[in-house]
Design an enzyme around this catalytic site. Structure first.
Site, PDB file in Angstrom:
ATOM      1  CG  LEU A  91     -16.590 -31.321 -15.975  1.00 60.39           C
ATOM      2  CD1 LEU A  91     -18.095 -31.333 -15.792  1.00 60.39           C
ATOM      3  CD2 LEU A  91     -15.898 -31.863 -14.740  1.00 60.39           C
ATOM      4  CG  HIS A  92     -12.362 -35.872 -19.362  1.00 55.93           C
ATOM      5  ND1 HIS A  92     -11.516 -35.344 -20.305  1.00 55.93           N
ATOM      6  CD2 HIS A  92     -11.659 -35.932 -18.228  1.00 55.93           C
ATOM      7  CE1 HIS A  92     -10.341 -35.116 -19.748  1.00 55.93           C
ATOM      8  NE2 HIS A  92     -10.408 -35.453 -18.494  1.00 55.93           N
ATOM      9  N   PRO A  93     -16.805 -34.758 -21.115  1.00 54.17           N
ATOM     10  CG  PRO A  93     -17.724 -32.980 -22.269  1.00 54.17           C
ATOM     11  CD  PRO A  93     -16.417 -33.559 -21.824  1.00 54.17           C
TER      12      PRO A  93
END
Length: 132
Positions: A49-51
């Site tokens: 994911l792209h935090p």
């Protein structure tokens, strides 16, 4: 590892998967017990994911950053300039929004005058009119 056991994936060798599977790749069939699974997860787990949005900018009580300065509320001299400052998760990859945020933050921190809004035209799909 069975398909009916919560927390364990279905066996890729069972129908209807068997025709399409060459076997488990990761973590591998040798990882079977809960302890082995947890050990593998702690050693090899990662996010795809792209935090973002963990220190979001805003003016409400839940916001961490002042949107006008990107400074942390209640602290002096500490600014956050990364994806955590975003108030909402973007619809696509976060690279371009983070670069825009960094450019804006650089101008804020250097005291540069903001650019005027740009009114450049852009493509917008318009459905064809049918029927006459």
């Amino acid at each position: 590892m069975g398909g009916g056991d919560p927390g364990h994936p279905p066996d890729p060798q069972q129908a209807p998967f068997a025709d399409y599977s060459d076997g488990e790749i990761s973590p591998g069939p040798q990882v079977e017990t809960d302890e082995e699974i947890l050990r593998w997860m702690s050693q090899d787990g990662e996010t795809a994911l792209h935090p973002s949005c963990t220190a979001r900018m805003g003016t409400d009580g839940m916001s961490v950053l002042d949107p006008a300065t990107l400074g942390v509320h209640g602290l002096e001299g500490l600014h956050v300039v990364d994806a955590s400052a975003m108030p909402y998760v973007t619809n696509g990859n976060i690279y371009a929004p983070v670069m825009m945020l960094a450019e804006k933050a650089a101008d804020l921190l250097l005291g540069n005058t903001p650019l005027e809004p740009d009114t450049a035209e852009f493509y917008r799909h318009r459905p064809a009119v049918t029927g006459g």
